[in-house]
Design an enzyme around this catalytic site. Structure first.
Site, PDB file in Angstrom:
ATOM      1  CE  LYS A 100      -7.840  -2.979  -3.827  1.00  6.95           C
ATOM      2  NZ  LYS A 100      -8.749  -2.175  -2.985  1.00  6.95           N
ATOM      3  CG  HIS A 148     -11.550   1.098  -0.419  1.00  6.76           C
ATOM      4  ND1 HIS A 148     -10.722   1.605  -1.389  1.00  6.76           N
ATOM      5  CD2 HIS A 148     -10.905   1.285   0.756  1.00  6.76           C
ATOM      6  CE1 HIS A 148      -9.625   2.095  -0.815  1.00  6.76           C
ATOM      7  NE2 HIS A 148      -9.715   1.907   0.487  1.00  6.76           N
ATOM      8  CB  SER A 184      -0.899   0.004   1.237  1.00 11.07           C
ATOM      9  OG  SER A 184      -1.516   1.255   1.425  1.00 11.07           O
ATOM     10  CB  THR A 243      -6.829   2.627  -4.908  1.00 11.14           C
ATOM     11  OG1 THR A 243      -6.159   1.391  -4.616  1.00 11.14           O
ATOM     12  CG2 THR A 243      -8.151   2.659  -4.175  1.00 11.14           C
TER      13      THR A 243
END
Length: 384
Positions: A254, A278, A106, A155
Site C-alpha cells: 500500500k 495515504h 490498522s 503500508t
C-alpha cells in the site's frame, strides 16, 4: 440530522466526536493540496452515458484475492478509527460483514486484531507498517496468522510521517504534552455523550495491537510518538524480502504512486498493490490517486491485483476508479465518518448508499457486471 450521504456523515461526526479526533481523521499534511486533489480530480472524471440497453439485472459481485465479495470494495485501514465509537472497529467489521465486503484493521487500531476477529464470523484483513522493530513485526505477522487473516497489507509510504498541522493545533501532537493533554480533555468535556459512551463505557482506551509494547495506560500522544519514532527510513525493496519470507498468503503493498514502483512490487512477488497517497496525509503536492492510477494499472495489468484508495465518497466514485483501471476500491474516511456519526448503523448505511449508487451508475453507463467497467465507460477525455 438525517444523513443521506457521506458528506452528511462527515458533518454528523464533526458534531459528535472530540475535535482532536475529528481533525485527525479529516485532515491531511501541510497545506492539504493533495487531500483536496483526491476528491476534486476524481469528481472531474466524466462517464459515458449509454441508453436503451438491458440493465434489468446488475451484478456487483467480484473476486479479490480468492474471496468472493458482494461488490469490489473493502474498508481501508484507519488508525484510531475505533475511538470514534465504543469499540469502534468491532462495530465496523460487523457492518462490513453484513454488506459482504472485507474489513482491514490498522496496526494502530483501538481494538486488537484478536478482539475484532472475534467480533466477525469471517477473517479480517490486516495492515502493518514497516517498522524498525522487526521483532514486533514478526509478532504481528504471527498474530495475524493465528486469527486466520487471509490478506496482509503493508503500508510503505511512511519512511517519515508528514507534518499534519491540524493535529498540532488540536493538541493531538506537538512538543508540549501537558498543554496538549489539557486541550484534549477540554474537547472531550464538550462531547459528554462521547465521553460517557466511548471514554467510560468503551474502555480500555488504548491501541490494542501495540499496547503490549507501550502499556495499556499510555496516552494516545505517546502511541503516536512511538509509532513515528519507529518508522524505518532505511527500508528498500530488498528489505521487503523479509516480509515475503515471513508471510505466505496474499501480500498487498500500500502506498504506490509511480508505475516503476508498481513494477518493483511485481518483482517482489506481491499479489497486489494499493494506489494511494495515504489520503493526502504524506507528500503534499503528490498526484491524486485518480491521476496516478491509469499508468500504474497499465504497467502491471495481468500481473497483480490493483486497488485504489483516495478521494472516494460515493458509489459513483467507485465506478470511476474501476473505469480508470482498479480491480477494487478501498474507502477510508467515509466509513469512519459514519462510525462517528451513528456507529455500526451508520457504517451499514454508508455501504448501502455506495451499493445503490453503484447500481445507478452502472445502469446509466450500460454496464451490468464489474468486468464490463473499463475505460470504454469513460467519456472522451474523461481520464485526462
Amino acid at each position: 440530522m438525517i444523513a443521506a450521504s457521506v458528506t452528511d456523515y462527515r458533518e454528523l461526526s464533526r458534531r459528535k466526536v472530540p475535535h482532536f479526533l475529528f481533525e485527525y481523521i479529516d485532515g491531511g499534511s501541510y497545506g492539504e493540496v493533495t487531500l483536496r486533489r483526491n476528491t476534486s480530480d476524481l469528481a472531474q472524471i466524466a462517464l459515458r452515458q449509454r441508453i436503451l440497453r438491458d440493465v434489468s439485472r446488475i451484478d456487483l459481485s467480484t473476486q479479490l484475492f480468492g474471496q468472493m465479495l458482494s461488490m469490489p470494495l473493502a474498508l481501508a485501514p484507519i488508525g484510531l478509527a475505533g475511538l470514534n465509537a465504543r469499540r469502534g472497529e468491532c462495530q465496523a467489521v460487523r457492518a462490513a460483514e453484513s454488506a459482504g465486503v472485507p474489513f482491514t484493521l490498522s496496526t494502530v487500531s483501538a481494538c486488537s486484531m484478536e478482539e475484532v476477529a472475534a467480533a466477525a464470523s469471517r477473517p479480517i484483513w490486516f495492515q502493518l507498517y514497516m517498522l524498525r522493530d522487526r521483532g514486533f513485526m514478526r509478532e504481528m505477522i504471527q498474530r495475524a496468522k493465528a486469527v486466520d487473516c487471509p490478506v496482509m497489507m503493508f503500508t510503505v509510504d511512511l519512511p517519515l510521517p508528514g507534518s499534519r498541522y491540524r493535529d498540532v493545533r488540536s493538541g493531538l501532537s506537538g512538543a508540549d504534552n501537558l498543554k496538549g493533554a489539557m486541550r484534549r480533555t477540554w474537547q472531550v468535556l464538550k462531547r459528554p455523550r462521547w465521553a460517557w459512551d466511548v471514554g467510560v463505557m468503551g474502555r480500555p482506551l488504548s491501541l490494542g495491537n501495540v499496547a503490549g509494547v507501550m502499556g495499556a495506560d499510555a496516552p494516545i500522544s505517546d502511541f503516536l510518538a512511538w509509532l513515528g519514532s519507529n518508522f524505518d527510513p532505511s527500508v528498500t525493496w530488498q528489505t521487503l524480502d523479509f516480509i515475503r519470507s515471513e508471510w505466505d498468503r496474499p501480500l498487498v503493498i500500500k502506498g504506490i504512486l509511480d508505475p516503476d514502483d508498481a513494477r518493483e512490487a511485481v518483482k517482489l512477488g506481491a499479489d497486489g498493490i494499493v494506489v494511494s497517497n495515504h489520503g493526502g496525509r504524506q507528500l503534499d503536492g503528490a498526484l491524486s490517486v485518480a491521476r496516478a492510477l491509469p499508468p500504474i494499472a497499465d504497467a502491471v495489468r495481468g500481473d497483480m491485483t490493483v486497488l485504489a484508495d483516495g478521494g472516494v465518497r460515493s458509489g459513483l466514485d467507485v465506478v470511476r476508479m474501476l473505469a480508470l483501471g482498479a480491480n477494487g476500491v478501498l474507502i477510508g474516511r467515509p466509513w469512519v465518518y459514519a462510525l462517528g456519526g451513528r456507529g455500526e448503523a451508520g457504517v451499514r448505511h454508508v455501504l448501502h448508499l455506495i451499493e445503490a449508487e453503484m447500481r445507478v451508475a452502472m445502469a446509466l453507463t450500460g454496464t451490468t457486471s464489474i468486468d464490463q467497467i473499463d475505460r470504454t465507460v469513460l467519456a472522451r477525455g474523461g481520464d485526462s
